[in-house]
Every structure is written in structure tokens, then in C-alpha cells.
Design a protein around this motif. Structure first.
Motif, PDB file in Angstrom:
ATOM      1  N   GLU A  10       0.824  -1.212   0.000  1.00  0.00           N
ATOM      2  CA  GLU A  10       0.000   0.000   0.000  1.00  0.00           C
ATOM      3  C   GLU A  10       0.863   1.269   0.000  1.00  0.00           C
ATOM      4  N   ARG A  11       1.921   1.274   0.845  1.00  0.00           N
ATOM      5  CA  ARG A  11       2.701   2.508   1.017  1.00  0.00           C
ATOM      6  C   ARG A  11       4.105   2.453   0.431  1.00  0.00           C
ATOM      7  N   LEU A  12       4.537   1.243   0.018  1.00  0.00           N
ATOM      8  CA  LEU A  12       5.963   1.050  -0.280  1.00  0.00           C
ATOM      9  C   LEU A  12       6.204   0.376  -1.608  1.00  0.00           C
ATOM     10  N   ARG A  33      22.482   4.649  15.976  1.00  0.00           N
ATOM     11  CA  ARG A  33      21.179   4.139  16.452  1.00  0.00           C
ATOM     12  C   ARG A  33      20.733   2.972  15.574  1.00  0.00           C
ATOM     13  N   VAL A  34      20.952   3.096  14.272  1.00  0.00           N
ATOM     14  CA  VAL A  34      20.555   2.038  13.332  1.00  0.00           C
ATOM     15  C   VAL A  34      21.474   0.815  13.498  1.00  0.00           C
ATOM     16  N   MET A  35      22.742   1.084  13.811  1.00  0.00           N
ATOM     17  CA  MET A  35      23.742   0.008  13.817  1.00  0.00           C
ATOM     18  C   MET A  35      23.988  -0.559  15.218  1.00  0.00           C
ATOM     19  N   GLY A  98      15.126 -10.099   5.967  1.00  0.00           N
ATOM     20  CA  GLY A  98      15.882  -9.142   6.778  1.00  0.00           C
ATOM     21  C   GLY A  98      15.518  -7.706   6.434  1.00  0.00           C
ATOM     22  N   TRP A  99      15.977  -6.773   7.271  1.00  0.00           N
ATOM     23  CA  TRP A  99      15.549  -5.362   7.156  1.00  0.00           C
ATOM     24  C   TRP A  99      16.529  -4.424   7.822  1.00  0.00           C
ATOM     25  N   ARG A 100      16.602  -3.211   7.306  1.00  0.00           N
ATOM     26  CA  ARG A 100      17.355  -2.114   7.947  1.00  0.00           C
ATOM     27  C   ARG A 100      16.781  -0.806   7.404  1.00  0.00           C
ATOM     28  N   LEU A 101      16.212  -0.007   8.298  1.00  0.00           N
ATOM     29  CA  LEU A 101      15.577   1.249   7.862  1.00  0.00           C
ATOM     30  C   LEU A 101      16.232   2.449   8.537  1.00  0.00           C
ATOM     31  N   ALA A 102      16.185   3.597   7.879  1.00  0.00           N
ATOM     32  CA  ALA A 102      16.670   4.845   8.477  1.00  0.00           C
ATOM     33  C   ALA A 102      15.851   5.132   9.728  1.00  0.00           C
ATOM     34  N   ARG A 104      14.528   7.635  11.224  1.00  0.00           N
ATOM     35  CA  ARG A 104      13.304   8.448  11.254  1.00  0.00           C
ATOM     36  C   ARG A 104      12.096   7.715  10.654  1.00  0.00           C
ATOM     37  N   HIS A 105      12.349   6.572  10.046  1.00  0.00           N
ATOM     38  CA  HIS A 105      11.236   5.806   9.470  1.00  0.00           C
ATOM     39  C   HIS A 105      10.836   4.606  10.331  1.00  0.00           C
ATOM     40  N   TRP A 106      11.391   4.512  11.527  1.00  0.00           N
ATOM     41  CA  TRP A 106      10.948   3.468  12.460  1.00  0.00           C
ATOM     42  C   TRP A 106       9.603   3.882  13.064  1.00  0.00           C
ATOM     43  N   GLY A 107       8.878   2.867  13.549  1.00  0.00           N
ATOM     44  CA  GLY A 107       7.649   3.148  14.296  1.00  0.00           C
ATOM     45  C   GLY A 107       6.466   3.502  13.420  1.00  0.00           C
ATOM     46  N   LYS A 108       6.546   3.138  12.124  1.00  0.00           N
ATOM     47  CA  LYS A 108       5.431   3.437  11.219  1.00  0.00           C
ATOM     48  C   LYS A 108       4.894   2.178  10.548  1.00  0.00           C
ATOM     49  N   GLY A 109       5.457   1.044  10.928  1.00  0.00           N
ATOM     50  CA  GLY A 109       4.982  -0.215  10.350  1.00  0.00           C
ATOM     51  C   GLY A 109       5.579  -0.533   8.988  1.00  0.00           C
ATOM     52  N   TYR A 110       6.574   0.239   8.555  1.00  0.00           N
ATOM     53  CA  TYR A 110       7.124   0.020   7.205  1.00  0.00           C
ATOM     54  C   TYR A 110       7.890  -1.302   7.086  1.00  0.00           C
ATOM     55  N   ALA A 111       8.667  -1.654   8.145  1.00  0.00           N
ATOM     56  CA  ALA A 111       9.461  -2.888   8.055  1.00  0.00           C
ATOM     57  C   ALA A 111       8.527  -4.089   7.931  1.00  0.00           C
ATOM     58  N   SER A 133      14.567 -15.977  10.051  1.00  0.00           N
ATOM     59  CA  SER A 133      15.088 -14.658  10.359  1.00  0.00           C
ATOM     60  C   SER A 133      15.853 -14.786  11.667  1.00  0.00           C
ATOM     61  N   PHE A 134      16.815 -13.899  11.872  1.00  0.00           N
ATOM     62  CA  PHE A 134      17.563 -13.973  13.130  1.00  0.00           C
ATOM     63  C   PHE A 134      18.102 -12.599  13.480  1.00  0.00           C
ATOM     64  N   ALA A 135      18.327 -12.432  14.770  1.00  0.00           N
ATOM     65  CA  ALA A 135      18.824 -11.154  15.278  1.00  0.00           C
ATOM     66  C   ALA A 135      19.546 -11.430  16.579  1.00  0.00           C
ATOM     67  N   THR A 136      20.453 -10.535  16.915  1.00  0.00           N
ATOM     68  CA  THR A 136      21.109 -10.665  18.203  1.00  0.00           C
ATOM     69  C   THR A 136      20.032 -10.572  19.303  1.00  0.00           C
ATOM     70  N   GLY A 138      19.394  -9.160  22.014  1.00  0.00           N
ATOM     71  CA  GLY A 138      18.902  -7.890  22.547  1.00  0.00           C
ATOM     72  C   GLY A 138      18.218  -6.997  21.535  1.00  0.00           C
ATOM     73  N   ASN A 139      18.169  -7.403  20.283  1.00  0.00           N
ATOM     74  CA  ASN A 139      17.574  -6.539  19.247  1.00  0.00           C
ATOM     75  C   ASN A 139      16.049  -6.720  19.248  1.00  0.00           C
ATOM     76  N   LEU A 140      15.432  -6.130  20.253  1.00  0.00           N
ATOM     77  CA  LEU A 140      14.006  -6.395  20.485  1.00  0.00           C
ATOM     78  C   LEU A 140      13.123  -5.836  19.376  1.00  0.00           C
TER      79      LEU A 140
HETATM   80  C1  COA Z   1      14.319  -3.555  12.989  1.00  0.00           C
HETATM   81  C2  COA Z   1      13.600  -2.361  12.373  1.00  0.00           C
HETATM   82  C3  COA Z   1      13.537  -2.505  10.864  1.00  0.00           C
HETATM   83  C4  COA Z   1      12.188  -2.332  12.985  1.00  0.00           C
HETATM   84  O1  COA Z   1      11.510  -1.166  12.564  1.00  0.00           O
HETATM   85  P1  COA Z   1      10.074  -0.793  13.200  1.00  0.00           P
HETATM   86  O2  COA Z   1       9.646   0.454  12.585  1.00  0.00           O
HETATM   87  O3  COA Z   1      10.167  -0.899  14.685  1.00  0.00           O
HETATM   88  O4  COA Z   1       9.174  -2.029  12.749  1.00  0.00           O
HETATM   89  P2  COA Z   1       7.728  -2.058  12.072  1.00  0.00           P
HETATM   90  O5  COA Z   1       7.773  -1.626  10.689  1.00  0.00           O
HETATM   91  O6  COA Z   1       7.195  -3.412  12.330  1.00  0.00           O
HETATM   92  O7  COA Z   1       6.909  -0.948  12.870  1.00  0.00           O
HETATM   93  C5  COA Z   1       6.262  -1.278  14.056  1.00  0.00           C
HETATM   94  C6  COA Z   1       5.972  -0.033  14.839  1.00  0.00           C
HETATM   95  O8  COA Z   1       5.283   0.911  14.017  1.00  0.00           O
HETATM   96  C7  COA Z   1       4.029   1.284  14.651  1.00  0.00           C
HETATM   97  N1  COA Z   1       3.083   1.680  13.582  1.00  0.00           N
HETATM   98  C8  COA Z   1       2.746   2.964  13.325  1.00  0.00           C
HETATM   99  N2  COA Z   1       1.941   3.022  12.254  1.00  0.00           N
HETATM  100  C9  COA Z   1       1.748   1.756  11.831  1.00  0.00           C
HETATM  101  C10 COA Z   1       1.003   1.188  10.781  1.00  0.00           C
HETATM  102  N3  COA Z   1       0.302   1.939   9.925  1.00  0.00           N
HETATM  103  N4  COA Z   1       1.047  -0.162  10.625  1.00  0.00           N
HETATM  104  C11 COA Z   1       1.738  -0.930  11.483  1.00  0.00           C
HETATM  105  N5  COA Z   1       2.481  -0.431  12.499  1.00  0.00           N
HETATM  106  C12 COA Z   1       2.478   0.902  12.683  1.00  0.00           C
HETATM  107  C13 COA Z   1       3.682   0.054  15.468  1.00  0.00           C
HETATM  108  O9  COA Z   1       2.778   0.375  16.488  1.00  0.00           O
HETATM  109  C14 COA Z   1       5.063  -0.296  16.027  1.00  0.00           C
HETATM  110  O10 COA Z   1       5.393   0.645  17.005  1.00  0.00           O
HETATM  111  P3  COA Z   1       6.194   0.288  18.358  1.00  0.00           P
HETATM  112  O11 COA Z   1       7.591   0.029  17.955  1.00  0.00           O
HETATM  113  O12 COA Z   1       6.076   1.517  19.167  1.00  0.00           O
HETATM  114  O13 COA Z   1       5.548  -0.932  18.930  1.00  0.00           O
HETATM  115  C15 COA Z   1      14.345  -1.061  12.705  1.00  0.00           C
HETATM  116  O14 COA Z   1      14.382  -0.920  14.104  1.00  0.00           O
HETATM  117  C16 COA Z   1      15.767  -1.031  12.172  1.00  0.00           C
HETATM  118  O15 COA Z   1      16.015  -0.721  11.013  1.00  0.00           O
HETATM  119  N6  COA Z   1      16.759  -1.374  13.049  1.00  0.00           N
HETATM  120  C17 COA Z   1      18.156  -1.284  12.698  1.00  0.00           C
HETATM  121  C18 COA Z   1      18.635  -2.370  11.795  1.00  0.00           C
HETATM  122  C19 COA Z   1      18.472  -3.743  12.383  1.00  0.00           C
HETATM  123  O16 COA Z   1      18.690  -3.945  13.586  1.00  0.00           O
HETATM  124  N7  COA Z   1      18.104  -4.675  11.527  1.00  0.00           N
HETATM  125  C20 COA Z   1      17.893  -6.040  11.916  1.00  0.00           C
HETATM  126  C21 COA Z   1      19.148  -6.778  12.082  1.00  0.00           C
HETATM  127  S1  COA Z   1      18.766  -8.449  12.548  1.00  0.00           S
END
Ligand code: COA
Length: 180
Positions: A10-12, A33-35, A98-102, A104-111, A133-136, A138-140
Motif C-alpha cells: 500500500e505505502r511502499l 542508532r541504526v547500527m 531481513g531489514w534495515r531502515l533509516a 526516522r522511518h521506524w515506528g510506522k509499520g514500514y518494516a 530470520s535472526f537477530a542478536t 537484545g535486538n528487540l
Molecule cells: C528492525 C527495524 C527494521 C524495525 O523497525 P520498526 O519500525 O520498529 O518495525 P515495524 O515496521 O514493524 O513498525 C512497528 C511499529 O510501528 C508502529 N506503527 C505505526 N503506524 C503503523 C502502521 N500503519 N502499521 C503498522 N504499524 C504501525 C507500530 O505500532 C510499532 O510501534 P512500536 O515500535 O512503538 O511498537 C528497525 O528498528 C531497524 O532498522 N533497526 C536497525 C537495523 C536492524 O537492527 N536490523 C535487523 C538486524 S537483525
């Protein structure tokens, strides 16, 4: 030449890499912060080399770690996709998501949105039976994406590319099996 798979949500848009992705990719790879849960921020040269590798794997196979852009602005926000890990991991051969986002784009559901599209490619177009999928440990935030995707936590392992004694060596593995 293989046909490129470039899924949309829808958005990406998940697409092949272009030269203009290099600057924003270097910026996110240099952001501590990303790394935080990866071995170290990347230099410009390391970041460009990673973009090159992603691009050539997509050229070769049609799929991979895609560049992700926002449909609304065409802004590059990071990568999400499928990859065959080159490290010797205890559960390989496998395909990972796998995933890695800038930041300012966290917390929007994009990953999660992009990763769902990647999983559909893996299961519906590539015919995979399982995606991991796998992560360290602590990478909650990353583990939360795996859980949102419905992946099943499936034990821990020591990542052979992370030095012994590093707090980042212990990883959680998640698995998702194909279901019709
Ligand atoms: C891991 C990473 C991709 C997760 O990104 P993220 O934005 O937290 O993940 P999502 O896309 O699933 O977004 C979920 C969040 O968006 C919120 N959100 C806002 N609008 C939303 C929407 N329209 N739809 C879904 N979720 C939405 C959710 O509530 C959730 O928020 P919360 O974190 O406060 O619970 C990001 O933290 C990152 O790039 N980290 C660094 C790189 C990394 O560690 N990569 C992985 C190595 S293993």
C-alpha cells in the motif's frame, strides 16, 4: 537475464537499487542508532559495497534485499528482503528475511509491511517451504518484527562472524513455514 521481481505494498515500493540510493544508504549505515545491534557503523566504502552486492544479487536472481522507497515521496528509506546468508550458520542452507531502515522511518509499520510482501514473494513466487530470520538476542525491535510476521521463535545460536566474547554473538532464530 532473469525477470526482476519488484513487489509493492500500500505505502511502499520494493525495487532494484539505483545510484541515488547510495547517499541515504551511507547515512543510515553511519547512524549508531541504526547500527546498535550490528557489529559497527559502516564507512562510505563499506556501505557502497553492500549496496553493490544487493544490486548484483537482485540482477542475478530477480530478488534479494530490495531498496525500499515510500510511494508517496519516492524517498529511499532502507532495505527489506530475502537473502541466502553467506556465513556458515547451523540451519543453512536457508533463505532469510531481513531489514534495515533509516531511524526516522521506524515506528510506522514500514518494516513489517515490506517484509510481508517479501514473504509472499518467497512462498508464492519462489516456492520456498520455509523462511528464517535472526537477530542478536537484545535486538528487540527486530524480534518484534519477526513476531508480527507470525514467525516462530526457534532457539538460539552463536553467530560465527561475531567475535567470541562479544555481547552481540548470541542470536535468536525465528522460522516461518509455508502454509497454503
Ligand atoms: C528492525 C527495524 C527494521 C524495525 O523497525 P520498526 O519500525 O520498529 O518495525 P515495524 O515496521 O514493524 O513498525 C512497528 C511499529 O510501528 C508502529 N506503527 C505505526 N503506524 C503503523 C502502521 N500503519 N502499521 C503498522 N504499524 C504501525 C507500530 O505500532 C510499532 O510501534 P512500536 O515500535 O512503538 O511498537 C528497525 O528498528 C531497524 O532498522 N533497526 C536497525 C537495523 C536492524 O537492527 N536490523 C535487523 C538486524 S537483525
Amino acid at each position: 537475464m532473469v525477470e526482476l521481481i519488484e513487489p509493492e505494498t500500500e505505502r511502499l515500493r520494493l525495487r532494484q537499487w539505483t545510484p541515488v540510493d547510495r547517499d541515504p544508504f551511507a547515512a543510515l549505515n553511519a547512524d549508531p542508532r541504526v547500527m546498535e545491534f550490528l557489529p559497527a557503523p559502516l564507512s562510505r566504502a563499506e556501505s557502497d559495497a553492500m549496496a553493490d552486492r544487493c544490486q548484483s544479487l537482485i540482477e542475478e536472481r530477480g530478488w534479494g534485499f530490495w531498496a525500499v522507497e515510500l510511494k508517496s515521496t519516492s524517498e529511499f528509506i532502507g532495505f527489506v528482503g530475502l537473502h541466502t546468508p553467506s556465513a556458515e550458520l547451523p540451519f543453512c542452507p536457508c533463505v532469510e528475511v531481513g531489514w534495515r531502515l533509516a531511524f526516522r522511518h521506524w515506528g510506522k509499520g514500514y518494516a513489517s509491511e515490506a517484509a510481508s510482501a517479501a514473504l509472499r514473494v518467497g512462498f508464492d513466487l519462489l516456492g520456498l517451504k520455509e523462511i528464517v530470520s535472526f537477530a542478536t538476542v537484545g535486538n528487540l525491535r527486530s524480534r518484534a518484527v519477526m513476531e508480527r510476521l507470525g514467525m516462530r521463535e526457534s532457539g538460539t545460536f552463536e553467530h560465527p562472524r561475531v567475535p567470541q566474547g562479544s555481547g552481540l554473538r548470541q542470536h535468536c532464530l525465528y522460522r516461518l513455514s509455508y502454509e497454503k
